[in-house]
Design a protein around this motif. Structure first.
Motif, mmCIF file in Angstrom:
data_model
loop_
_atom_site.group_PDB
_atom_site.id
_atom_site.type_symbol
_atom_site.label_atom_id
_atom_site.label_comp_id
_atom_site.label_asym_id
_atom_site.label_seq_id
_atom_site.Cartn_x
_atom_site.Cartn_y
_atom_site.Cartn_z
ATOM 1 N N ARG A 83 2.341 11.900 -9.863
ATOM 2 C CA ARG A 83 1.737 13.228 -9.771
ATOM 3 C C ARG A 83 2.813 14.314 -9.839
ATOM 4 O O ARG A 83 2.654 15.320 -10.543
ATOM 5 C CB ARG A 83 0.961 13.332 -8.454
ATOM 6 C CG ARG A 83 -0.211 14.273 -8.512
ATOM 7 C CD ARG A 83 -0.992 14.304 -7.223
ATOM 8 N NE ARG A 83 -1.597 13.014 -6.929
ATOM 9 C CZ ARG A 83 -1.733 12.490 -5.728
ATOM 10 N NH1 ARG A 83 -1.336 13.152 -4.672
ATOM 11 N NH2 ARG A 83 -2.286 11.319 -5.549
ATOM 12 N N ASN A 115 0.836 -1.207 0.000
ATOM 13 C CA ASN A 115 0.000 0.000 0.000
ATOM 14 C C ASN A 115 0.870 1.257 0.000
ATOM 15 O O ASN A 115 0.624 2.202 -0.757
ATOM 16 C CB ASN A 115 -0.936 -0.018 1.212
ATOM 17 C CG ASN A 115 -1.862 1.163 1.243
ATOM 18 O OD1 ASN A 115 -2.135 1.794 0.239
ATOM 19 N ND2 ASN A 115 -2.356 1.481 2.415
ATOM 20 N N LEU A 116 1.882 1.273 0.854
ATOM 21 C CA LEU A 116 2.769 2.436 0.915
ATOM 22 C C LEU A 116 3.538 2.619 -0.394
ATOM 23 O O LEU A 116 3.709 3.747 -0.864
ATOM 24 C CB LEU A 116 3.743 2.297 2.086
ATOM 25 C CG LEU A 116 3.131 2.464 3.480
ATOM 26 C CD1 LEU A 116 4.164 2.149 4.549
ATOM 27 C CD2 LEU A 116 2.582 3.852 3.677
ATOM 28 N N ALA A 142 2.500 1.737 -3.361
ATOM 29 C CA ALA A 142 1.543 2.240 -4.355
ATOM 30 C C ALA A 142 1.313 3.735 -4.157
ATOM 31 O O ALA A 142 1.251 4.500 -5.128
ATOM 32 C CB ALA A 142 0.235 1.475 -4.254
ATOM 33 N N ARG A 143 1.186 4.153 -2.899
ATOM 34 C CA ARG A 143 0.983 5.573 -2.626
ATOM 35 C C ARG A 143 2.187 6.400 -3.066
ATOM 36 O O ARG A 143 2.038 7.490 -3.624
ATOM 37 C CB ARG A 143 0.716 5.786 -1.134
ATOM 38 C CG ARG A 143 -0.666 5.325 -0.718
ATOM 39 C CD ARG A 143 -0.904 5.436 0.765
ATOM 40 N NE ARG A 143 -0.699 6.773 1.273
ATOM 41 C CZ ARG A 143 -0.640 7.078 2.554
ATOM 42 N NH1 ARG A 143 -0.788 6.124 3.460
ATOM 43 N NH2 ARG A 143 -0.454 8.311 2.947
ATOM 44 N N VAL A 144 3.391 5.877 -2.819
ATOM 45 C CA VAL A 144 4.605 6.587 -3.221
ATOM 46 C C VAL A 144 4.671 6.683 -4.743
ATOM 47 O O VAL A 144 5.000 7.743 -5.292
ATOM 48 C CB VAL A 144 5.860 5.878 -2.650
ATOM 49 C CG1 VAL A 144 7.134 6.359 -3.322
ATOM 50 C CG2 VAL A 144 5.950 6.100 -1.147
ATOM 51 N N GLU A 145 4.340 5.578 -5.441
ATOM 52 C CA GLU A 145 4.360 5.605 -6.906
ATOM 53 C C GLU A 145 3.349 6.614 -7.439
ATOM 54 O O GLU A 145 3.637 7.366 -8.374
ATOM 55 C CB GLU A 145 4.065 4.215 -7.462
ATOM 56 C CG GLU A 145 5.216 3.240 -7.281
ATOM 57 C CD GLU A 145 4.857 1.824 -7.694
ATOM 58 O OE1 GLU A 145 3.700 1.583 -8.097
ATOM 59 O OE2 GLU A 145 5.750 0.973 -7.617
ATOM 60 N N THR A 146 2.152 6.649 -6.845
ATOM 61 C CA THR A 146 1.122 7.599 -7.270
ATOM 62 C C THR A 146 1.611 9.032 -7.062
ATOM 63 O O THR A 146 1.461 9.888 -7.935
ATOM 64 C CB THR A 146 -0.179 7.371 -6.486
ATOM 65 O OG1 THR A 146 -0.588 6.021 -6.661
ATOM 66 C CG2 THR A 146 -1.275 8.298 -6.923
ATOM 67 N N HIS A 147 2.201 9.276 -5.905
ATOM 68 C CA HIS A 147 2.701 10.616 -5.600
ATOM 69 C C HIS A 147 3.832 11.003 -6.553
ATOM 70 O O HIS A 147 3.895 12.153 -7.021
ATOM 71 C CB HIS A 147 3.164 10.685 -4.150
ATOM 72 C CG HIS A 147 3.508 12.059 -3.683
ATOM 73 N ND1 HIS A 147 2.574 13.056 -3.538
ATOM 74 C CD2 HIS A 147 4.699 12.616 -3.359
ATOM 75 C CE1 HIS A 147 3.174 14.165 -3.140
ATOM 76 N NE2 HIS A 147 4.465 13.921 -3.024
#
Length: 163
Positions: free
Chosen positions: A76, A65-66, A68-73
């Motif tokens: 962006r 989860n972390l 995925a969030r880092v990749e999304t950020h």
């Protein structure tokens, strides 16, 4: 014959005494084992491997989860960087175009060298800039008035339809 047996008996007694001392030392060590087990937290290897497996199974989804969030950020931020680069290039182009416009205006004026002529050119540039700004303002005003007229027409149609 008594001597050889006496030596044997004394050796047996010293062995018995040595074994008694060893047993008492082992007994005190075994009696203290629960305290040592708590102090050093001695665990069987099966319990340790089961705890490691549970920890791994609970942490793996969190790590994913972390990540995925880092990749999304990061995606962006990369898009934002590209947008900023594109905007910077656009603004640089506009600045260079405005500089070219000023040079072209100076060339159209004929390149007069007198101070009075340069003053007239700057006055003309100022008038041109003011007239463009006035044109934009008037365009916005016309658009606003058109929207207001359409809104009043809708309200009129609704009031006629309601009657």
């Amino acid at each position: 014959m008594a001597n050889p047996l006496a030596d044997c008996v004394s050796s047996l007694r010293s062995s018995n005494h040595l074994l008694s001392n060893s047993i008492s030392i082992l007994d005190s060590g075994v009696n203290d084992f629960p305290r040592l087990a708590k102090h050093f937290e001695l665990l069987p290897s099966s319990a340790l491997s089961a705890a490691q497996t549970r920890l791994l199974s609970s942490l793996t989804p969190e790590f994913n989860n972390l990540l995925a969030r880092v990749e999304t950020h990061l995606d962006r931020l990369e898009r934002r960087e590209q947008n900023l680069i594109a905007r910077c290039e656009l603004l640089e182009g506009r600045l260079s175009m405005s500089g070219e416009d000023a040079e072209a205006f100076g060339k159209r004026a004929g390149g007069r060298k007198s101070i009075a002529a340069e003053g007239d050119g700057s006055r003309e540039a100022l008038r041109l800039k003011q007239s463009r700004a006035k044109k934009e303002r008037l365009g916005y005003a016309v658009e606003r008035l058109g929207l207001q007229a359409r809104q009043k027409e809708r309200q009129l149609r609704l009031s006629v339809a309601a009657q």
